[in-house]
Design a protein around this motif. Sequence first.
Motif, PDB file in Angstrom:
ATOM      1  N   THR A   1       0.822  -1.305   0.300  1.00  0.00           N
ATOM      2  CA  THR A   1      -0.422   0.087   0.166  1.00  0.00           C
ATOM      3  C   THR A   1       1.185   1.357   0.184  1.00  0.00           C
ATOM      4  O   THR A   1       2.438   1.093  -0.166  1.00  0.00           O
ATOM      5  CB  THR A   1      -0.729   0.003   0.845  1.00  0.00           C
ATOM      6  OG1 THR A   1      -0.234  -0.104   2.783  1.00  0.00           O
ATOM      7  CG2 THR A   1      -1.672  -1.128   1.069  1.00  0.00           C
ATOM      8  N   ALA A   2       0.460   2.429  -0.169  1.00  0.00           N
ATOM      9  CA  ALA A   2       1.348   3.597   0.147  1.00  0.00           C
ATOM     10  C   ALA A   2       0.328   4.278   1.113  1.00  0.00           C
ATOM     11  O   ALA A   2      -0.330   4.450   1.791  1.00  0.00           O
ATOM     12  CB  ALA A   2       0.951   4.314  -1.798  1.00  0.00           C
ATOM     13  N   GLU A   3       1.802   5.147   2.081  1.00  0.00           N
ATOM     14  CA  GLU A   3       1.039   6.318   2.262  1.00  0.00           C
ATOM     15  C   GLU A   3       1.900   7.210   2.088  1.00  0.00           C
ATOM     16  O   GLU A   3       3.142   7.458   1.472  1.00  0.00           O
ATOM     17  CB  GLU A   3       2.572   6.004   3.483  1.00  0.00           C
ATOM     18  CG  GLU A   3       1.746   7.822   5.112  1.00  0.00           C
ATOM     19  CD  GLU A   3       2.675   7.099   5.754  1.00  0.00           C
ATOM     20  OE1 GLU A   3       3.666   7.221   5.996  1.00  0.00           O
ATOM     21  OE2 GLU A   3       2.080   6.402   6.950  1.00  0.00           O
ATOM     22  N   ILE A   4       0.339   8.968   1.134  1.00  0.00           N
ATOM     23  CA  ILE A   4       1.051   9.890   0.198  1.00  0.00           C
ATOM     24  C   ILE A   4       0.548  11.148   1.367  1.00  0.00           C
ATOM     25  O   ILE A   4       0.008  11.053   2.278  1.00  0.00           O
ATOM     26  CB  ILE A   4      -0.174   9.824   0.046  1.00  0.00           C
ATOM     27  CG1 ILE A   4      -0.920   8.126  -1.394  1.00  0.00           C
ATOM     28  CG2 ILE A   4      -0.608  11.494  -1.616  1.00  0.00           C
ATOM     29  CD1 ILE A   4      -1.663   8.865  -2.325  1.00  0.00           C
ATOM     30  N   SER A   5       1.571  12.105   1.344  1.00  0.00           N
ATOM     31  CA  SER A   5       2.456  13.384   2.408  1.00  0.00           C
ATOM     32  C   SER A   5       2.066  13.986   0.537  1.00  0.00           C
ATOM     33  O   SER A   5       2.833  14.304  -0.626  1.00  0.00           O
ATOM     34  CB  SER A   5       2.960  13.019   2.870  1.00  0.00           C
ATOM     35  OG  SER A   5       4.661  13.091   2.418  1.00  0.00           O
ATOM     36  N   MET A   6       2.421  15.812   1.215  1.00  0.00           N
ATOM     37  CA  MET A   6       3.202  16.644   0.376  1.00  0.00           C
ATOM     38  C   MET A   6       4.376  16.305  -0.093  1.00  0.00           C
ATOM     39  O   MET A   6       4.618  16.878  -1.315  1.00  0.00           O
ATOM     40  CB  MET A   6       2.669  17.968   1.713  1.00  0.00           C
ATOM     41  CG  MET A   6       2.998  19.130   0.615  1.00  0.00           C
ATOM     42  SD  MET A   6       3.116  20.437   1.061  1.00  0.00           S
ATOM     43  CE  MET A   6       4.187  20.515   2.680  1.00  0.00           C
ATOM     44  N   ASP A   7       5.382  16.022   0.550  1.00  0.00           N
ATOM     45  CA  ASP A   7       6.561  14.810  -0.186  1.00  0.00           C
ATOM     46  C   ASP A   7       6.773  13.721  -0.809  1.00  0.00           C
ATOM     47  O   ASP A   7       8.494  14.441  -1.510  1.00  0.00           O
ATOM     48  CB  ASP A   7       7.542  16.090   1.754  1.00  0.00           C
ATOM     49  CG  ASP A   7       7.746  17.461   2.265  1.00  0.00           C
ATOM     50  OD1 ASP A   7       7.365  18.157   1.428  1.00  0.00           O
ATOM     51  OD2 ASP A   7       7.693  17.046   3.560  1.00  0.00           O
ATOM     52  N   GLU A   8       6.030  13.254  -0.004  1.00  0.00           N
ATOM     53  CA  GLU A   8       6.730  12.051   0.146  1.00  0.00           C
ATOM     54  C   GLU A   8       5.545  11.165  -0.889  1.00  0.00           C
ATOM     55  O   GLU A   8       4.032  11.045   0.273  1.00  0.00           O
ATOM     56  CB  GLU A   8       7.860  10.996   0.809  1.00  0.00           C
ATOM     57  CG  GLU A   8       8.105   9.805   0.971  1.00  0.00           C
ATOM     58  CD  GLU A   8       9.243   9.521   1.592  1.00  0.00           C
ATOM     59  OE1 GLU A   8       9.927   8.975   1.409  1.00  0.00           O
ATOM     60  OE2 GLU A   8       8.921   9.984   3.066  1.00  0.00           O
ATOM     61  N   VAL A   9       6.109  10.158  -1.406  1.00  0.00           N
ATOM     62  CA  VAL A   9       5.219   8.968  -1.482  1.00  0.00           C
ATOM     63  C   VAL A   9       5.951   7.876  -0.863  1.00  0.00           C
ATOM     64  O   VAL A   9       6.457   7.228  -1.523  1.00  0.00           O
ATOM     65  CB  VAL A   9       4.562   8.584  -2.907  1.00  0.00           C
ATOM     66  CG1 VAL A   9       3.314   7.169  -3.322  1.00  0.00           C
ATOM     67  CG2 VAL A   9       3.784   9.338  -4.052  1.00  0.00           C
ATOM     68  N   ASP A  10       5.709   6.534   0.254  1.00  0.00           N
ATOM     69  CA  ASP A  10       6.204   5.622   0.975  1.00  0.00           C
ATOM     70  C   ASP A  10       4.952   4.479   0.402  1.00  0.00           C
ATOM     71  O   ASP A  10       4.046   4.353   0.689  1.00  0.00           O
ATOM     72  CB  ASP A  10       5.868   6.181   2.395  1.00  0.00           C
ATOM     73  CG  ASP A  10       6.747   5.298   3.144  1.00  0.00           C
ATOM     74  OD1 ASP A  10       7.047   4.752   2.491  1.00  0.00           O
ATOM     75  OD2 ASP A  10       6.474   5.559   4.549  1.00  0.00           O
ATOM     76  N   PHE A  11       6.087   3.452  -0.142  1.00  0.00           N
ATOM     77  CA  PHE A  11       5.056   1.887  -0.269  1.00  0.00           C
ATOM     78  C   PHE A  11       5.596   1.437   0.484  1.00  0.00           C
ATOM     79  O   PHE A  11       6.495   1.372   1.315  1.00  0.00           O
ATOM     80  CB  PHE A  11       5.668   1.390  -1.964  1.00  0.00           C
ATOM     81  CG  PHE A  11       5.093   2.598  -2.953  1.00  0.00           C
ATOM     82  CD1 PHE A  11       3.840   2.232  -3.425  1.00  0.00           C
ATOM     83  CD2 PHE A  11       6.172   3.446  -3.085  1.00  0.00           C
ATOM     84  CE1 PHE A  11       3.342   3.258  -4.778  1.00  0.00           C
ATOM     85  CE2 PHE A  11       5.905   4.879  -4.578  1.00  0.00           C
ATOM     86  CZ  PHE A  11       4.278   4.216  -4.536  1.00  0.00           C
ATOM     87  N   SER A  12       4.226   1.026   1.493  1.00  0.00           N
ATOM     88  CA  SER A  12       4.820  -0.380   2.447  1.00  0.00           C
ATOM     89  C   SER A  12       5.240  -1.190   1.901  1.00  0.00           C
ATOM     90  O   SER A  12       5.734  -1.710   0.270  1.00  0.00           O
ATOM     91  CB  SER A  12       3.399  -1.055   2.442  1.00  0.00           C
ATOM     92  OG  SER A  12       2.823  -1.754   2.120  1.00  0.00           O
ATOM     93  N   ASP A  13       6.464  -2.030   3.170  1.00  0.00           N
ATOM     94  CA  ASP A  13       6.865  -3.106   2.396  1.00  0.00           C
ATOM     95  C   ASP A  13       6.188  -4.664   2.176  1.00  0.00           C
ATOM     96  O   ASP A  13       5.481  -4.502   2.648  1.00  0.00           O
ATOM     97  CB  ASP A  13       8.429  -3.961   3.676  1.00  0.00           C
ATOM     98  CG  ASP A  13       8.955  -2.984   3.864  1.00  0.00           C
ATOM     99  OD1 ASP A  13       9.561  -2.009   3.288  1.00  0.00           O
ATOM    100  OD2 ASP A  13       9.326  -3.146   5.201  1.00  0.00           O
ATOM    101  N   PRO A  14       6.461  -5.318   1.550  1.00  0.00           N
ATOM    102  CA  PRO A  14       8.124  -5.889   0.531  1.00  0.00           C
ATOM    103  C   PRO A  14       8.232  -5.123  -0.500  1.00  0.00           C
ATOM    104  O   PRO A  14       9.141  -5.065  -1.122  1.00  0.00           O
ATOM    105  CB  PRO A  14       7.319  -6.879   0.256  1.00  0.00           C
ATOM    106  CG  PRO A  14       5.835  -7.387   0.051  1.00  0.00           C
ATOM    107  CD  PRO A  14       5.265  -6.604   1.133  1.00  0.00           C
ATOM    108  N   GLY A  15       6.629  -4.099  -0.817  1.00  0.00           N
ATOM    109  CA  GLY A  15       7.147  -3.748  -2.305  1.00  0.00           C
ATOM    110  C   GLY A  15       6.713  -4.508  -4.031  1.00  0.00           C
ATOM    111  O   GLY A  15       7.524  -3.400  -4.435  1.00  0.00           O
TER     112      GLY A  15
END
Length: 213
Positions: free
Chosen positions: A43-57
């Motif tokens: 899944t993805a965590e979306i913020s103003m500066d980054e898209v952070d994909f959860s493990d395992p990717g």
Amino acid sequence: MKKAILGSLAVLPLAAAGVLANAGAASAAALTGQFNFSSVFTTAEISMDEVDFSDPGDIALTLQTESFTAFDAAIISDIDLDDATANNPFLDLEASFPGSPGDGLNVFNLTSVGDYTFSQSGDNVAIDLSVFGQFISADGMLSDGAGNLTFQVNDADADDIEDLVLNQDGMVNASFSGAAFTTASVPEPATMLGLGVVAGSLALTRAGKKNKA
């Protein structure tokens, strides 16, 4: 004069053959085509500066064409919206699913990203992000590429999510899907042979003019 012309004629097939050989290698090795992809265990965590994909990717590939039919999965890396190149490779293509931790052999590197766009889709919100970069094959051949990601947030209002991410420095969790494709085709060997013949002909013409002079 005859010796000069004969010399030019001898260069012609060698030049054409050299161009053809190089073109054949590029055509065979460069990644071309397109594919879609979707989150499965990621899944993805979306913020103003980054898209952070959860493990395992791990992501699954579908609708593959041309070179990409050799791949069924990929490993996706986070996106730094201030520096798109920071976490390259963005996609590390793998032959099977689930993917390995990534072998770095057939990848898509980001060079830039667009801005978020937020839209209402029924009771859900779609957040779109365009991406641009280069595919690099296992042999090091480059092909320009582009694509997009769409993040889905359920049971939400688009204006509220946009305000949360862009103005309140908040984060939202989302599933996602996307697509990627090559934006320029690699010249076919026959085309390059034609270019080699033209180049050789120009060399022959120039040599003839020099001898007349």
